[in-house]
Enzyme design. Structure first.
Site, PDB file in Angstrom:
ATOM      1  N   CYS A  20      -6.685  -2.067   5.105  1.00  0.00           N
ATOM      2  CA  CYS A  20      -5.946  -2.782   4.053  1.00  0.00           C
ATOM      3  C   CYS A  20      -6.924  -3.359   3.019  1.00  0.00           C
ATOM      4  CB  CYS A  20      -5.113  -3.897   4.679  1.00  0.00           C
ATOM      5  SG  CYS A  20      -4.094  -4.777   3.463  1.00  0.00           S
ATOM      6  N   ARG A  23       0.379   4.070   0.966  1.00  0.00           N
ATOM      7  CA  ARG A  23       0.241   4.958   2.129  1.00  0.00           C
ATOM      8  C   ARG A  23       1.023   4.478   3.344  1.00  0.00           C
ATOM      9  NH1 ARG A  23      -6.127   4.345   1.971  1.00  0.00           N
ATOM     10  NH2 ARG A  23      -5.354   2.229   1.635  1.00  0.00           N
ATOM     11  N   ASP A  82       0.829  -1.210   0.000  1.00  0.00           N
ATOM     12  CA  ASP A  82       0.000   0.000   0.000  1.00  0.00           C
ATOM     13  C   ASP A  82       0.867   1.266   0.000  1.00  0.00           C
ATOM     14  OD1 ASP A  82      -1.676   2.216   1.026  1.00  0.00           O
ATOM     15  OD2 ASP A  82      -3.187   0.648   1.276  1.00  0.00           O
TER      16      ASP A  82
END
Ligand code: CO
Length: 215
Positions: free
Chosen positions: A101, A46, A44
């Site tokens: 997630c 982020r 991810d």
């Protein structure tokens, strides 16, 4: 530069600012890579390992995949662990999941997405193993968050069973595993109390986190 010139420009600015701050910076890094930590996290965008831990290049060895899964047949992940433990002699391996997630959500929903379903099956296994616990949570976001945590706990346990980790422990090498989770909403890390210096401590942490779930 014809393509993605904005990234090359950002790189130029970054490189110059590093040199301005510390003229020896790159020379030092060229000579030595000696990170204390291996980070196994989600791909991810982020959840960047260095930024969220405040670590500089050279300080953390990183492996990321979708939903931070450790699979015993994944040569990529196992090779990273092997190299980090045997060659770099890292002292800590951090498995870090994150709330929100998408990979975990896809596994929770069981909605077919194509090829990635084969990878997500590993998280579905976690979901099935802890179905009794998850079914007791009615609110969707809480159930999703719980599966994010359960996934980290199970992956720490998987990590402890990998050959590089068990070989290191057998030979007396000091190596500690950790299970953390990161909050996208506040940028904070939470320790899931899975830290362990040996297989027994992993099992103790697992039993404490999930009473009655051992197999
Ligand atoms: Co993720």
């Amino acid at each position: 530069m014809k393509y993605l010139s904005e990234l090359f420009e950002k790189n130029r600015v970054w490189s110059l600012s590093q040199i301005k701050e510390d003229p020896e910076y790159f020379q030092r890094l060229v000579k030595l890579q000696a990170p204390k930590y291996l980070w196994i996290g989600c791909s991810d965008s982020r959840v960047p390992a260095n930024q969220i831990t405040g670590l500089n290049p050279g300080e953390v060895f990183v492996h990321r995949n979708i939903a931070n899964v450790i699979v015993h047949t994944d040569l990529n992940c196992l090779s990273v662990v092997h190299y980090a433990v045997e060659v770099l002699r890292v002292q800590h391996i951090i498995v870090c999941g994150h709330y929100g997630c998408g990979g975990v959500r896809a596994a929770l929903d069981g909605q077919p997405l194509g090829m990635i379903d084969n990878w997500l099956r590993h998280i579905e296994d976690v979901r099935e193993r802890h179905a009794h616990l998850l079914n007791g949570i009615t609110e969707y976001d809480s159930k999703w968050a719980k599966l994010c945590e359960l996934n980290v706990i199970e992956q720490v346990r998987n990590l402890a069973r990998t050959t590089p980790v068990s070989d290191a422990w057998k030979s007396g090498q000091e190596l500690m595993l950790h299970g953390w989770i990161y909050g996208l909403q506040d940028g904070r890390l939470v320790d899931l109390a899975m830290s362990a210096r040996c297989r027994e401590e992993v099992e103790q942490g697992y039993a404490k986190a999930l009473p009655g779930s051992g197999d």
